[in-house]
Design a protein around this motif. Structure first.
Motif, PDB file in Angstrom:
ATOM      1  N   VAL A 156       0.829  -1.206   0.000  1.00 17.34           N
ATOM      2  CA  VAL A 156       0.000   0.000   0.000  1.00 17.34           C
ATOM      3  C   VAL A 156       0.866   1.260   0.000  1.00 17.34           C
ATOM      4  CG1 VAL A 156      -1.767   1.304   1.247  1.00 17.34           C
ATOM      5  CG2 VAL A 156      -1.864  -1.201   1.171  1.00 17.34           C
ATOM      6  N   HIS A 157       0.569   2.136  -0.947  1.00 16.15           N
ATOM      7  CA  HIS A 157       1.242   3.426  -1.033  1.00 16.15           C
ATOM      8  C   HIS A 157       0.663   4.367   0.026  1.00 16.15           C
ATOM      9  CE1 HIS A 157       3.277   6.862  -2.831  1.00 16.15           C
ATOM     10  NE2 HIS A 157       2.135   7.518  -2.810  1.00 16.15           N
ATOM     11  N   LYS A 158       1.538   4.940   0.834  1.00 18.85           N
ATOM     12  CA  LYS A 158       1.073   5.816   1.910  1.00 18.85           C
ATOM     13  C   LYS A 158       0.509   7.114   1.342  1.00 18.85           C
ATOM     14  CE  LYS A 158       2.408   7.674   6.405  1.00 18.85           C
ATOM     15  NZ  LYS A 158       3.477   7.762   7.423  1.00 18.85           N
ATOM     16  N   GLN A 159      -0.669   7.481   1.827  1.00 25.31           N
ATOM     17  CA  GLN A 159      -1.331   8.707   1.396  1.00 25.31           C
ATOM     18  C   GLN A 159      -1.914   9.365   2.641  1.00 25.31           C
ATOM     19  OE1 GLN A 159      -3.541   8.482  -2.306  1.00 25.31           O
ATOM     20  NE2 GLN A 159      -5.135   9.795  -1.458  1.00 25.31           N
ATOM     21  N   LYS A 160      -1.280  10.403   3.106  1.00 29.52           N
ATOM     22  CA  LYS A 160      -1.645  11.034   4.367  1.00 29.52           C
ATOM     23  C   LYS A 160      -3.110  11.460   4.379  1.00 29.52           C
ATOM     24  CE  LYS A 160      -0.141  14.597   7.615  1.00 29.52           C
ATOM     25  NZ  LYS A 160       0.827  15.717   7.850  1.00 29.52           N
ATOM     26  N   ASN A 168     -13.738  -7.687   3.589  1.00 30.82           N
ATOM     27  CA  ASN A 168     -14.026  -9.080   3.250  1.00 30.82           C
ATOM     28  C   ASN A 168     -15.099  -9.566   4.201  1.00 30.82           C
ATOM     29  OD1 ASN A 168     -13.141 -12.200   4.060  1.00 30.82           O
ATOM     30  ND2 ASN A 168     -13.303 -11.809   1.874  1.00 30.82           N
ATOM     31  N   GLN A 169     -16.341  -9.640   3.689  1.00 33.78           N
ATOM     32  CA  GLN A 169     -17.495  -9.951   4.522  1.00 33.78           C
ATOM     33  C   GLN A 169     -17.514  -8.983   5.700  1.00 33.78           C
ATOM     34  OE1 GLN A 169     -17.927 -14.195   5.256  1.00 33.78           O
ATOM     35  NE2 GLN A 169     -17.124 -14.710   3.258  1.00 33.78           N
ATOM     36  N   ALA A 170     -17.509  -9.476   6.949  1.00 31.24           N
ATOM     37  CA  ALA A 170     -17.571  -8.575   8.100  1.00 31.24           C
ATOM     38  C   ALA A 170     -16.203  -8.084   8.544  1.00 31.24           C
ATOM     39  CB  ALA A 170     -18.274  -9.269   9.275  1.00 31.24           C
ATOM     40  N   ILE A 171     -15.132  -8.606   7.919  1.00 32.24           N
ATOM     41  CA  ILE A 171     -13.775  -8.241   8.321  1.00 32.24           C
ATOM     42  C   ILE A 171     -13.309  -7.010   7.545  1.00 32.24           C
ATOM     43  CG2 ILE A 171     -11.376  -8.976   8.439  1.00 32.24           C
ATOM     44  CD1 ILE A 171     -13.079 -10.484  10.347  1.00 32.24           C
ATOM     45  N   THR A 172     -12.794  -6.023   8.287  1.00 30.39           N
ATOM     46  CA  THR A 172     -12.267  -4.806   7.677  1.00 30.39           C
ATOM     47  C   THR A 172     -10.820  -4.609   8.114  1.00 30.39           C
ATOM     48  OG1 THR A 172     -14.456  -3.766   7.699  1.00 30.39           O
ATOM     49  CG2 THR A 172     -12.556  -2.322   7.392  1.00 30.39           C
ATOM     50  N   THR A 173      -9.941  -4.399   7.146  1.00 30.45           N
ATOM     51  CA  THR A 173      -8.536  -4.125   7.418  1.00 30.45           C
ATOM     52  C   THR A 173      -8.234  -2.697   6.989  1.00 30.45           C
ATOM     53  OG1 THR A 173      -7.974  -6.452   7.022  1.00 30.45           O
ATOM     54  CG2 THR A 173      -6.166  -4.863   6.990  1.00 30.45           C
ATOM     55  N   THR A 174      -7.670  -1.896   7.910  1.00 32.50           N
ATOM     56  CA  THR A 174      -7.413  -0.489   7.644  1.00 32.50           C
ATOM     57  C   THR A 174      -5.930  -0.191   7.810  1.00 32.50           C
ATOM     58  OG1 THR A 174      -9.619   0.054   8.501  1.00 32.50           O
ATOM     59  CG2 THR A 174      -8.061   1.874   8.235  1.00 32.50           C
ATOM     60  N   VAL A 175      -5.352   0.496   6.819  1.00 30.01           N
ATOM     61  CA  VAL A 175      -3.921   0.814   6.860  1.00 30.01           C
ATOM     62  C   VAL A 175      -3.689   2.189   6.257  1.00 30.01           C
ATOM     63  CG1 VAL A 175      -3.279  -1.607   6.634  1.00 30.01           C
ATOM     64  CG2 VAL A 175      -3.445  -0.208   4.598  1.00 30.01           C
ATOM     65  N   LEU A 176      -2.493   2.727   6.474  1.00 28.49           N
ATOM     66  CA  LEU A 176      -2.055   3.946   5.798  1.00 28.49           C
ATOM     67  C   LEU A 176      -1.011   3.602   4.744  1.00 28.49           C
ATOM     68  CD1 LEU A 176      -1.914   6.514   8.744  1.00 28.49           C
ATOM     69  CD2 LEU A 176      -3.454   6.537   6.780  1.00 28.49           C
ATOM     70  N   GLY A 177       0.073   2.975   5.156  1.00 31.54           N
ATOM     71  CA  GLY A 177       1.087   2.542   4.204  1.00 31.54           C
ATOM     72  C   GLY A 177       1.834   1.350   4.768  1.00 31.54           C
ATOM     73  N   THR A 178       1.720   0.208   4.125  1.00 28.27           N
ATOM     74  CA  THR A 178       2.332  -1.006   4.646  1.00 28.27           C
ATOM     75  C   THR A 178       2.248  -2.097   3.595  1.00 28.27           C
ATOM     76  OG1 THR A 178       2.252  -2.604   6.473  1.00 28.27           O
ATOM     77  CG2 THR A 178       0.166  -1.780   5.679  1.00 28.27           C
ATOM     78  N   ALA A 179       2.776  -3.284   3.923  1.00 28.73           N
ATOM     79  CA  ALA A 179       2.706  -4.432   3.021  1.00 28.73           C
ATOM     80  C   ALA A 179       2.258  -5.647   3.818  1.00 28.73           C
ATOM     81  CB  ALA A 179       4.069  -4.694   2.372  1.00 28.73           C
ATOM     82  N   PHE A 180       1.300  -6.383   3.268  1.00 26.98           N
ATOM     83  CA  PHE A 180       0.744  -7.520   3.994  1.00 26.98           C
ATOM     84  C   PHE A 180       0.037  -8.460   3.024  1.00 26.98           C
ATOM     85  CE2 PHE A 180      -2.024  -3.912   3.929  1.00 26.98           C
ATOM     86  CZ  PHE A 180      -3.266  -4.406   3.556  1.00 26.98           C
ATOM     87  N   ASN A 181      -0.181  -9.685   3.505  1.00 31.17           N
ATOM     88  CA  ASN A 181      -0.826 -10.717   2.694  1.00 31.17           C
ATOM     89  C   ASN A 181      -2.145 -11.113   3.349  1.00 31.17           C
ATOM     90  OD1 ASN A 181      -0.161 -12.768   0.361  1.00 31.17           O
ATOM     91  ND2 ASN A 181      -1.093 -13.993   1.995  1.00 31.17           N
ATOM     92  N   ILE A 182      -3.230 -11.182   2.557  1.00 29.74           N
ATOM     93  CA  ILE A 182      -4.532 -11.621   3.065  1.00 29.74           C
ATOM     94  C   ILE A 182      -4.979 -12.850   2.290  1.00 29.74           C
ATOM     95  CG2 ILE A 182      -6.983 -11.085   3.311  1.00 29.74           C
ATOM     96  CD1 ILE A 182      -6.312  -8.225   3.797  1.00 29.74           C
ATOM     97  N   VAL A 196       3.991  -7.845   6.573  1.00 30.60           N
ATOM     98  CA  VAL A 196       5.388  -7.897   6.168  1.00 30.60           C
ATOM     99  C   VAL A 196       6.109  -6.599   6.528  1.00 30.60           C
ATOM    100  CG1 VAL A 196       6.934  -8.086   4.167  1.00 30.60           C
ATOM    101  CG2 VAL A 196       4.886  -9.504   4.308  1.00 30.60           C
ATOM    102  N   ARG A 197       5.388  -5.483   6.447  1.00 29.02           N
ATOM    103  CA  ARG A 197       5.982  -4.176   6.747  1.00 29.02           C
ATOM    104  C   ARG A 197       4.907  -3.258   7.317  1.00 29.02           C
ATOM    105  NH1 ARG A 197       6.866  -2.641   1.937  1.00 29.02           N
ATOM    106  NH2 ARG A 197       5.275  -1.007   1.794  1.00 29.02           N
ATOM    107  N   GLY A 198       5.271  -2.441   8.299  1.00 30.62           N
ATOM    108  CA  GLY A 198       4.323  -1.492   8.869  1.00 30.62           C
ATOM    109  C   GLY A 198       3.358  -2.156   9.833  1.00 30.62           C
TER     110      GLY A 198
END
Length: 314
Positions: A156-160, A168-182, A196-198
């Motif tokens: 994810v590119h950070k965007q202030k 994903n259904q009832a699951i919500t993932t919120t980030v600003l700038g990081t890297a991860f696997n779902i 992985v990062r952030g």
């Protein structure tokens, strides 16, 4: 939105045909009492809310029995409309009308296919085989991705000031700038996210489950609504290198992942095989029958069938 549109809105709501945003619209008016500045204590406020909503429900119920009459819904709207207007709902209606026009573009990968996407905001997505996502076309106000089925790696590119949200259904993932696997396959009961990062925040139906940091993995069970947090497994990203990694998974999950990657359906009539757990690593460059033969040999099973449908037996 004029009075005619409001009446149609309440007609759909009362008749049970309102969609999600429309239901939220009416529910928002009810919840708005929490935000009113009134010179009463909490107990009195709660009682007033209950009495008003109870009266509305009784009137709606009464009018439902007269659905055959042409103007039944007008009477229900007449009950709700003055209260709606008095609560300042027109402001929210204007907001709803503007926000409801958000459109999405759907992206999919087929059997054994992997795809990289670059979003307009600079975020990079890698989709595993058999995955489906929807990306919001307008990213200026909110950056939203619906993960409908499959597995995706997000860089994810950070965007202030503009969080990145994956639903994903009832699951919500919120980030600003990081890297991860779902990993969130529709027919698999577990949802997993590995950072992985952030850091990322994971919520279930609006309730925060965990703020995950680098090298942490959350595994959520959709049936029990429970989760565990553990160190990220070393092979969690091996699918990007062309491998299907099975790590102590049940038969049903193994069969789904094999079908996604090799296009072959694996079934069995043996309870022992159904209750077995499966651990192996398969190159996705294998032919379907080769992958099935390796999987069966490791777990001491026999196979029969063709290239599209394989039966495991003892």
């Amino acid at each position: 939105m004029d009075k005619t549109q409001i009446r149609h809105l309440f007609k759909r709501y009362i008749n049970g045909r309102a969609n999600g945003p429309e239901q939220n619209l009416v529910n928002y008016w009810y919840r708005s009492f929490d935000d009113e500045v009134l010179d009463i204590n909490d107990a009195e406020k709660k009682q007033i809310k209950a009495e008003i909503w109870g009266d509305i429900q009784q009137r709606i119920s009464f009018n439902k029995s007269y659905r055959q009459k042409r103007n039944w819904w007008l009477r229900a709207a007449a009950v709700l409309l003055p209260l709606l207007l008095g609560a300042g709902i027109l402001y929210y209606l204007a907001y709803y009308r503007n926000s409801a026009v958000q459109t999405f573009t759907t992206y999919t990968t087929g059997t054994g296919e992997r795809k990289m996407l670059r979003m307009k905001d600079g975020t990079v997505l890698n989709l595993n085989a058999g995955s489906t996502i929807r990306i919001a076309d307008d990213l200026s106000k909110e950056r939203i991705v619906d993960l409908i089925d499959g597995e995706v790696f997000f860089d994810v590119h950070k965007q202030k000031g503009t969080p990145f949200v994956i639903k994903n259904q009832a699951i919500t993932t919120t980030v600003l700038g990081t890297a991860f696997n779902i990993s969130a396959y529709r027919n698999i009961q577990t949802f997993s996210i590995a950072v992985v990062r952030g850091s990322v925040q994971v919520a279930d139906d609006g309730h925060c489950l965990k703020q995950l940091q680098k090298n942490e993995e959350l595994v959520f069970n959709r049936n029990s609504r429970s989760f565990i947090v553990k160190p990220t497994e070393d092979r969690v990203l091996d699918w990007q290198k062309g491998y299907l990694v099975l790590n102590d998974v049940p038969f049903d999950e193994m069969a789904i992942l094999v079908e996604k990657n090799f296009g072959v359906i694996i079934t069995t009539n043996h309870d022992k095989i159904k209750k077995s757990r499966y651990t192996t690593q398969l190159s996705t460059e294998m032919k379907p029958m080769e992958a099935a033969e390796v999987l069966a040999a490791i777990h001491h099973f026999k196979i029969s069938g063709g290239s599209n449908h394989i039966l495991f037996y003892e």
